[in-house]
Motif scaffolding. Structure first.
Motif, mmCIF file in Angstrom:
data_model
loop_
_atom_site.group_PDB
_atom_site.id
_atom_site.type_symbol
_atom_site.label_atom_id
_atom_site.label_comp_id
_atom_site.label_asym_id
_atom_site.label_seq_id
_atom_site.Cartn_x
_atom_site.Cartn_y
_atom_site.Cartn_z
ATOM 1 N N CYS A 1 5.626 7.776 0.348
ATOM 2 C CA CYS A 1 4.606 8.695 0.869
ATOM 3 C C CYS A 1 5.190 9.694 1.855
ATOM 4 O O CYS A 1 4.542 10.688 2.190
ATOM 5 C CB CYS A 1 3.470 7.907 1.520
ATOM 6 N N ARG A 2 6.386 9.469 2.349
ATOM 7 C CA ARG A 2 6.971 10.347 3.364
ATOM 8 C C ARG A 2 8.288 10.955 2.875
ATOM 9 O O ARG A 2 9.377 10.604 3.331
ATOM 10 C CB ARG A 2 7.156 9.595 4.685
ATOM 11 N N ARG B 1 -0.681 11.042 -2.760
ATOM 12 C CA ARG B 1 0.518 11.822 -3.051
ATOM 13 C C ARG B 1 1.387 11.919 -1.815
ATOM 14 O O ARG B 1 0.905 11.862 -0.687
ATOM 15 C CB ARG B 1 0.141 13.223 -3.553
ATOM 16 N N ALA B 2 2.688 12.091 -2.022
ATOM 17 C CA ALA B 2 3.637 12.180 -0.917
ATOM 18 C C ALA B 2 3.362 13.411 -0.061
ATOM 19 O O ALA B 2 2.846 14.427 -0.549
ATOM 20 C CB ALA B 2 5.058 12.224 -1.463
ATOM 21 N N HIS C 1 0.841 -1.192 0.000
ATOM 22 C CA HIS C 1 0.000 0.000 0.000
ATOM 23 C C HIS C 1 0.878 1.244 0.000
ATOM 24 O O HIS C 1 1.945 1.283 0.637
ATOM 25 C CB HIS C 1 -0.913 -0.008 1.228
ATOM 26 N N PHE C 2 0.419 2.269 -0.719
ATOM 27 C CA PHE C 2 1.211 3.488 -0.863
ATOM 28 C C PHE C 2 1.566 4.101 0.484
ATOM 29 O O PHE C 2 2.693 4.554 0.703
ATOM 30 C CB PHE C 2 0.448 4.502 -1.718
ATOM 31 N N LEU C 3 0.611 4.138 1.417
ATOM 32 C CA LEU C 3 0.853 4.764 2.703
ATOM 33 C C LEU C 3 1.837 3.987 3.568
ATOM 34 O O LEU C 3 2.322 4.501 4.587
ATOM 35 C CB LEU C 3 -0.463 4.953 3.459
#
Length: 342
Positions: free
Chosen positions: A11-12, A295-296, A4-6
């Motif tokens: 993401c960070r 988005r990041a 997952h992206f998060l």
């Protein structure tokens, strides 16, 4: 299945530790780049547009045009006009606001950056007004889902069971309760349009779809009578939620319900309550977070900063604690004499 992206490092891209190490000059450079991105951070006059400007003391600039000679700063005429906080502290505050997935409470922000509650509240409300303004030109060109959710107007139950009433009935509902109307595009990257209305009615739904949804797309809705007249605007597909959440053909409104779930968590878990006067801005803020959740956080911070520095000074929040106050932000049906939007 992919990660997952998060949960991924993508993401960070910007952490609070990164911001803690930057200098005031570096934070000021962030503001200059976001304000004058078209000229790569080189200031130009906000009145006449000339690039012939020179620096002055206290981070001010002056236009060299003989007929103008305007004195301005990087925040003049923006949402952050007349600011008193340092650029670094404002940048960290914007990061906290953008990085919070379900919204940011002013009391928490005041403790995190060491400012009064009033300062934190106005700063966050300015950011909410900024992201709410993107709806003015919003147009959704993909399949959409539309629905409404009632918020607020909590009434404490009576102590004795025999004195309690069924709050599901219209005559027993709180008069302070409002409806958040949402239209969410199904295609990746499609925006979420929101509008706060008094009640879930057909005129509000018609106006929202007419002004912000392409005529060529299909609209998915439940069986509420408010959406019956939309058949005259777009193709419609309906799902009866009293029978199923999705039809045999796959028709559903799960995306817009997902947005309402985030809105509910923001209301209950972050703010505990929304001011009904500013409910429209709170709902628009949650919609912005929903649209940019993939988005990041570095991109979110820079985007929010850029939106604020390219938005005119708020007529409602500038001088708020000195008596200035926004009007009610509830959508009303246009009068017959008012021109229809093109």
């Amino acid at each position: 299945m992919g990660q997952h992206f998060l949960l991924s490092p993508d993401c960070r891209t910007l952490t609070v530790m990164d911001l803690a190490r930057i200098t005031e000059a570096k934070a000021y450079a962030w503001f200059k780049q976001a304000r004058w991105f078209k000229t790569e951070g080189k200031p130009y006059c906000p009145d006449c547009g000339t690039l012939r400007c020179y620096g002055m003391t206290r981070s001010r600039f002056k236009c060299s045009d003989g007929a103008c000679k305007k004195v301005f700063t990087v925040t003049s005429g923006t949402a952050f006009a007349f600011r008193k906080l340092s650029f670094k502290k404002m940048l960290i505050a914007i990061w906290f606001a953008a990085n919070s997935v379900k919204g940011k409470a002013a009391l928490q922000l005041s403790r995190e950056i060491g400012v009064q509650f009033k300062t934190a509240w106005v700063l966050l409300m300015k950011l909410r007004e900024v992201v709410a303004a993107r709806r003015e030109t919003m147009r959704i060109d993909s399949e959409v889902e539309i629905d409404g959710k009632y918020i607020g107007g909590h009434v404490r139950k009576k102590n004795k069971a025999e004195d309690r009433v069924d709050r599901r009935l219209k005559e027993n509902r709180s008069p302070d309760r409002l409806c958040a109307l949402a239209i969410r595009g199904r295609a990746p990257g499609s925006p979420t349009f929101t509008r706060v209305i008094q009640n879930e009615d057909g005129e509000a739904a018609w106006a929202a779809v007419r002004d912000h949804v392409s005529r060529d797309v299909t609209v998915y809705a439940d069986e509420h009578s408010s959406y019956d007249d939309l058949l005259g605007l777009n193709r419609m597909k309906r799902v009866n939620h009293s029978e199923a959440y999705a039809t045999k053909e796959g028709y559903n409104t799960n995306l817009v319900e997902s947005f309402f779930s985030r809105l509910e968590r923001s209301y209950v878990g972050i703010h505990h309550r929304f001011s009904m006067k500013y409910l429209d801005w709170y709902v628009a803020d949650v919609a912005w977070r929903e649209d940019f959740r993939g988005r990041a956080n570095g991109f979110q911070t820079k985007t929010l900063l850029g939106l604020a520095l390219n938005r005119p000074t708020s007529r409602f929040l500038c001088g708020y604690w000195q008596g200035n106050c926004p009007p009610d932000l509830i959508w009303e049906k246009p009068k017959k004499d008012d021109p229809e939007p093109s």
